[in-house]
Structure formats: structure tokens, C-alpha cells
Design a protein around this motif. Structure first.
Motif, PDB file in Angstrom:
ATOM      1  N   ARG A 143      25.410  -1.934  -0.586  1.00 31.08           N
ATOM      2  CA  ARG A 143      26.754  -2.521  -0.480  1.00 31.08           C
ATOM      3  C   ARG A 143      27.649  -1.773   0.512  1.00 31.08           C
ATOM      4  O   ARG A 143      28.839  -2.063   0.596  1.00 31.08           O
ATOM      5  N   TYR A 144      27.086  -0.821   1.259  1.00 30.51           N
ATOM      6  CA  TYR A 144      27.916   0.039   2.110  1.00 30.51           C
ATOM      7  C   TYR A 144      27.663  -0.238   3.590  1.00 30.51           C
ATOM      8  O   TYR A 144      26.583  -0.674   3.986  1.00 30.51           O
ATOM      9  N   ALA A 145      28.693   0.046   4.367  1.00 33.42           N
ATOM     10  CA  ALA A 145      28.609  -0.094   5.823  1.00 33.42           C
ATOM     11  C   ALA A 145      29.298   1.106   6.465  1.00 33.42           C
ATOM     12  O   ALA A 145      30.097   1.813   5.833  1.00 33.42           O
ATOM     13  N   VAL A 146      28.979   1.346   7.730  1.00 27.02           N
ATOM     14  CA  VAL A 146      29.556   2.464   8.481  1.00 27.02           C
ATOM     15  C   VAL A 146      30.402   1.875   9.605  1.00 27.02           C
ATOM     16  O   VAL A 146      29.905   1.104  10.443  1.00 27.02           O
ATOM     17  N   LEU A 147      31.675   2.240   9.633  1.00 27.13           N
ATOM     18  CA  LEU A 147      32.606   1.787  10.662  1.00 27.13           C
ATOM     19  C   LEU A 147      32.831   2.925  11.655  1.00 27.13           C
ATOM     20  O   LEU A 147      33.262   4.013  11.275  1.00 27.13           O
ATOM     21  N   ILE A 148      32.514   2.662  12.914  1.00 23.60           N
ATOM     22  CA  ILE A 148      32.691   3.667  13.975  1.00 23.60           C
ATOM     23  C   ILE A 148      33.863   3.220  14.843  1.00 23.60           C
ATOM     24  O   ILE A 148      33.884   2.090  15.341  1.00 23.60           O
ATOM     25  N   ARG A 149      34.811   4.116  15.034  1.00 26.00           N
ATOM     26  CA  ARG A 149      36.028   3.792  15.793  1.00 26.00           C
ATOM     27  C   ARG A 149      36.151   4.725  16.992  1.00 26.00           C
ATOM     28  O   ARG A 149      35.864   5.924  16.888  1.00 26.00           O
ATOM     29  N   ALA A 150      36.590   4.158  18.139  1.00 26.48           N
ATOM     30  CA  ALA A 150      36.773   4.924  19.378  1.00 26.48           C
ATOM     31  C   ALA A 150      38.248   5.206  19.628  1.00 26.48           C
ATOM     32  O   ALA A 150      39.136   4.610  19.010  1.00 26.48           O
ATOM     33  N   SER A 151      38.529   6.102  20.571  1.00 21.01           N
ATOM     34  CA  SER A 151      39.902   6.497  20.854  1.00 21.01           C
ATOM     35  C   SER A 151      40.722   5.379  21.482  1.00 21.01           C
ATOM     36  O   SER A 151      41.954   5.420  21.456  1.00 21.01           O
ATOM     37  N   ASP A 152      40.071   4.355  22.055  1.00 15.27           N
ATOM     38  CA  ASP A 152      40.805   3.231  22.632  1.00 15.27           C
ATOM     39  C   ASP A 152      40.957   2.075  21.651  1.00 15.27           C
ATOM     40  O   ASP A 152      41.405   0.991  22.016  1.00 15.27           O
ATOM     41  N   GLY A 153      40.586   2.308  20.366  1.00 15.18           N
ATOM     42  CA  GLY A 153      40.716   1.285  19.344  1.00 15.18           C
ATOM     43  C   GLY A 153      39.487   0.418  19.152  1.00 15.18           C
ATOM     44  O   GLY A 153      39.443  -0.410  18.242  1.00 15.18           O
ATOM     45  N   TYR A 154      38.467   0.587  19.994  1.00 12.73           N
ATOM     46  CA  TYR A 154      37.246  -0.205  19.868  1.00 12.73           C
ATOM     47  C   TYR A 154      36.520   0.181  18.580  1.00 12.73           C
ATOM     48  O   TYR A 154      36.483   1.368  18.211  1.00 12.73           O
ATOM     49  N   GLU A 155      35.941  -0.809  17.902  1.00 14.56           N
ATOM     50  CA  GLU A 155      35.259  -0.558  16.634  1.00 14.56           C
ATOM     51  C   GLU A 155      33.920  -1.291  16.583  1.00 14.56           C
ATOM     52  O   GLU A 155      33.747  -2.341  17.211  1.00 14.56           O
ATOM     53  N   SER A 156      33.003  -0.721  15.822  1.00 15.84           N
ATOM     54  CA  SER A 156      31.698  -1.336  15.620  1.00 15.84           C
ATOM     55  C   SER A 156      31.220  -0.972  14.214  1.00 15.84           C
ATOM     56  O   SER A 156      31.649   0.030  13.641  1.00 15.84           O
ATOM     57  N   VAL A 157      30.334  -1.807  13.671  1.00 17.89           N
ATOM     58  CA  VAL A 157      29.873  -1.618  12.292  1.00 17.89           C
ATOM     59  C   VAL A 157      28.354  -1.683  12.232  1.00 17.89           C
ATOM     60  O   VAL A 157      27.730  -2.522  12.882  1.00 17.89           O
ATOM     61  N   LEU A 158      27.782  -0.770  11.442  1.00 15.73           N
ATOM     62  CA  LEU A 158      26.372  -0.824  11.070  1.00 15.73           C
ATOM     63  C   LEU A 158      26.308  -0.782   9.557  1.00 15.73           C
ATOM     64  O   LEU A 158      27.111  -0.087   8.906  1.00 15.73           O
ATOM     65  N   SER A 159      25.365  -1.498   8.980  1.00 11.28           N
ATOM     66  CA  SER A 159      25.214  -1.413   7.529  1.00 11.28           C
ATOM     67  C   SER A 159      24.461  -0.131   7.174  1.00 11.28           C
ATOM     68  O   SER A 159      23.676   0.388   7.973  1.00 11.28           O
ATOM     69  N   TRP A 160      24.740   0.385   5.988  1.00  8.71           N
ATOM     70  CA  TRP A 160      24.044   1.596   5.556  1.00  8.71           C
ATOM     71  C   TRP A 160      22.536   1.373   5.450  1.00  8.71           C
ATOM     72  O   TRP A 160      21.740   2.194   5.938  1.00  8.71           O
ATOM     73  N   PRO A 161      22.053   0.257   4.835  1.00  6.14           N
ATOM     74  CA  PRO A 161      20.599   0.036   4.800  1.00  6.14           C
ATOM     75  C   PRO A 161      19.984  -0.069   6.195  1.00  6.14           C
ATOM     76  O   PRO A 161      18.810   0.286   6.386  1.00  6.14           O
ATOM     77  N   ARG A 200      27.425  -2.169  20.646  1.00 11.22           N
ATOM     78  CA  ARG A 200      27.602  -1.166  19.583  1.00 11.22           C
ATOM     79  C   ARG A 200      27.350   0.258  20.065  1.00 11.22           C
ATOM     80  O   ARG A 200      27.323   1.188  19.245  1.00 11.22           O
ATOM     81  N   TYR A 201      27.216   0.442  21.369  1.00  7.77           N
ATOM     82  CA  TYR A 201      27.125   1.796  21.925  1.00  7.77           C
ATOM     83  C   TYR A 201      28.561   2.309  22.109  1.00  7.77           C
ATOM     84  O   TYR A 201      29.130   2.239  23.191  1.00  7.77           O
ATOM     85  N   VAL A 202      29.147   2.794  21.040  1.00 12.41           N
ATOM     86  CA  VAL A 202      30.568   3.156  21.032  1.00 12.41           C
ATOM     87  C   VAL A 202      30.768   4.534  21.662  1.00 12.41           C
ATOM     88  O   VAL A 202      30.170   5.519  21.220  1.00 12.41           O
ATOM     89  N   SER A 203      31.634   4.600  22.674  1.00 13.78           N
ATOM     90  CA  SER A 203      31.977   5.880  23.315  1.00 13.78           C
ATOM     91  C   SER A 203      33.287   6.418  22.742  1.00 13.78           C
ATOM     92  O   SER A 203      34.041   5.696  22.088  1.00 13.78           O
ATOM     93  N   TRP A 204      33.566   7.692  23.029  1.00 11.53           N
ATOM     94  CA  TRP A 204      34.824   8.355  22.645  1.00 11.53           C
ATOM     95  C   TRP A 204      35.086   8.240  21.136  1.00 11.53           C
ATOM     96  O   TRP A 204      36.185   7.894  20.688  1.00 11.53           O
ATOM     97  N   ILE A 205      34.075   8.533  20.330  1.00  5.24           N
ATOM     98  CA  ILE A 205      34.195   8.378  18.878  1.00  5.24           C
ATOM     99  C   ILE A 205      35.289   9.286  18.330  1.00  5.24           C
ATOM    100  O   ILE A 205      35.355  10.474  18.647  1.00  5.24           O
ATOM    101  N   THR A 206      36.155   8.708  17.491  1.00  2.81           N
ATOM    102  CA  THR A 206      37.176   9.495  16.798  1.00  2.81           C
ATOM    103  C   THR A 206      36.961   9.534  15.283  1.00  2.81           C
ATOM    104  O   THR A 206      37.409  10.461  14.620  1.00  2.81           O
ATOM    105  N   SER A 207      36.301   8.511  14.741  1.00  4.44           N
ATOM    106  CA  SER A 207      36.072   8.512  13.276  1.00  4.44           C
ATOM    107  C   SER A 207      34.837   7.719  12.922  1.00  4.44           C
ATOM    108  O   SER A 207      34.485   6.743  13.596  1.00  4.44           O
ATOM    109  N   ILE A 208      34.168   8.178  11.860  1.00  2.00           N
ATOM    110  CA  ILE A 208      33.026   7.496  11.269  1.00  2.00           C
ATOM    111  C   ILE A 208      33.354   7.342   9.788  1.00  2.00           C
ATOM    112  O   ILE A 208      33.526   8.349   9.085  1.00  2.00           O
TER     113      ILE A 208
END
Length: 215
Positions: A143-161, A200-208
Motif C-alpha cells: 500500500r506504499y509509494a515513494v515520492l521523489i521531489r526536486a528543487s524545481d518542484g518536479y515530482e515522480s512516484v514509484l511504488s514500494w513493491p 522519472r529520472y529526477v535530478s536535484w533531489i531534495t526529498s524522498i
């Protein structure tokens, strides 16, 4: 007696003729002025069309649009959400985790890119933060997913499974180097080697962030 008698013209008729003459003169003057103005305009218009004339002082000025401001470069990124021990890491800190190297190709807006990345797996870094799955719920990790956010506000999601062994097993990395060059100045980059496109190749990662999306 004169052989040519003087013909008397009524004063009213004389005045009428004078008024009519003046009106005709005024009416003829208006087209003449318009023609003169048009002729005076032609040399300037012709010079402007040929590029030989000087631009008018009152012409509008159209400045070049400003260049887009590059996104700020993150000094560190955080691992947070449904974890027991939130982390704050730099690119240098990624060396503490098991390292993996992968060569990937993906389609971007400028064409196909091929790069070699090195860094820890995304799943290993989140595991170090201690995911807080609910033990009373069967297969709660699904039931979980991982949200990756970049410094320019770009976001992408991968599921935990998707990134977990036994399910998708995608070897997504938090890359610390690209083609042998450190990403310390720009921040780490997420890789998703199973993707054909590089969205989904997110650059400048600020948060996971690990989030629970199920009920």
C-alpha cells in the motif's frame, strides 16, 4: 444715351455668388491638404520599408525575454514520511551505503541518452530510515509509494513493491555520480533503469517521502 446700357445686378445675387465661391474654395482645399499629407508620408514609409530610414523615436521597444532562473542546488536531501528515523543526507553521505553501478539508456526531449550511474539503491536508503509498515495488516507494504521531489518542484512516484525484491525488484538508484563525475554540486539523481522514457529520472533531489496510499 449709351449704346450699351448698364445692367444692374441685385446686391443679394452678388453676395450669394461670393459665399458660394468661398465654400467651393474651402471644399477644394480639404482634398488638397489630404493629398499633400499623403505625399509627405510616402518618403518616410518607403525609407522604413527599405531599411534606410532611422527608426522613429516613439517606436515601441521589445526587450528580450529574461533567461529562466536555474533551480537552486540542494546542499542536502531528506528521507521522511512513514519512517521511524528521518534522514538528512548529502551526496557524500551516499557513500556509506552499498554501491551499485549501472549503464542506462532512456528517451528524453533531446533524444536518447546513455549514462553510467553509481550510487546506493533507493530501497536500501529508505530501509535505513526504518519504514513503518503496519504489522497487523496483511502485506501492508503493498500500500506504499515513494515520492521523489526536486528543487524545481518536479515530482515522480514509484511504488514500494516496484523497487522491492520479490515483487518488481527495479534497481532504482540514488545516483551520486554520472559518467564518473560527482553530483555533489547539483544533488543526487534518481534512476529507473526499467523505464524507456526518462521522465522519472529526477535530478536535484531534495526529498524522498514514503507515503501510505491504501485505506
Amino acid at each position: 444715351m449709351s449704346p450699351h446700357p448698364i445692367r444692374r445686378v441685385p446686391i443679394r445675387r452678388v453676395l450669394t455668388r461670393r459665399v458660394f465661391s468661398r465654400r467651393c474654395t474651402a471644399l477644394l482645399a480639404v482634398p488638397a491638404l489630404l493629398i499633400a499629407a499623403f505625399v509627405a508620408f510616402l518618403p518616410g514609409a518607403a525609407a522604413e520599408a527599405s531599411g534606410g530610414g532611422q527608426p522613429a523615436a516613439t517606436s515601441a521597444h521589445h526587450p528580450k525575454p529574461p533567461r529562466p532562473t536555474p533551480p537552486p542546488r540542494p546542499a542536502a536531501f531528506v528521507v521522511k514520511g512513514a519512517v521511524a528515523h528521518p534522514l538528512r543526507l548529502t551526496v557524500a553521505d551516499l557513500a556509506k551505503y552499498p554501491q551499485h553501478t549501472q549503464q542506462v539508456s532512456f528517451v528524453s526531449g533531446s533524444g536518447t541518452q546513455t549514462h553510467t550511474y553509481t550510487g546506493p539503491r533507493l530501497v536500501d536508503v529508505i530501509q535505513a530510515a526504518g519504514p513503518k509498515f503496519r504489522p497487523e495488516v496483511k502485506n501492508d507494504l503493498l500500500r506504499y509509494a515513494v515520492l521523489i521531489r526536486a528543487s524545481d518542484g518536479y515530482e515522480s512516484v514509484l511504488s514500494w513493491p516496484e523497487i522491492t525484491e520479490g515483487f518488481g525488484g527495479v534497481q532504482a538508484l540514488i545516483a551520486a555520480t554520472e559518467d564518473g563525475v560527482s553530483l555533489a554540486a547539483d544533488g543526487p539523481r534518481l534512476t529507473v533503469p526499467s523505464d524507456t522514457k526518462g521522465g522519472r529520472y529526477v535530478s536535484w533531489i531534495t526529498s524522498i517521502t514514503l507515503v501510505r496510499v491504501g485505506s
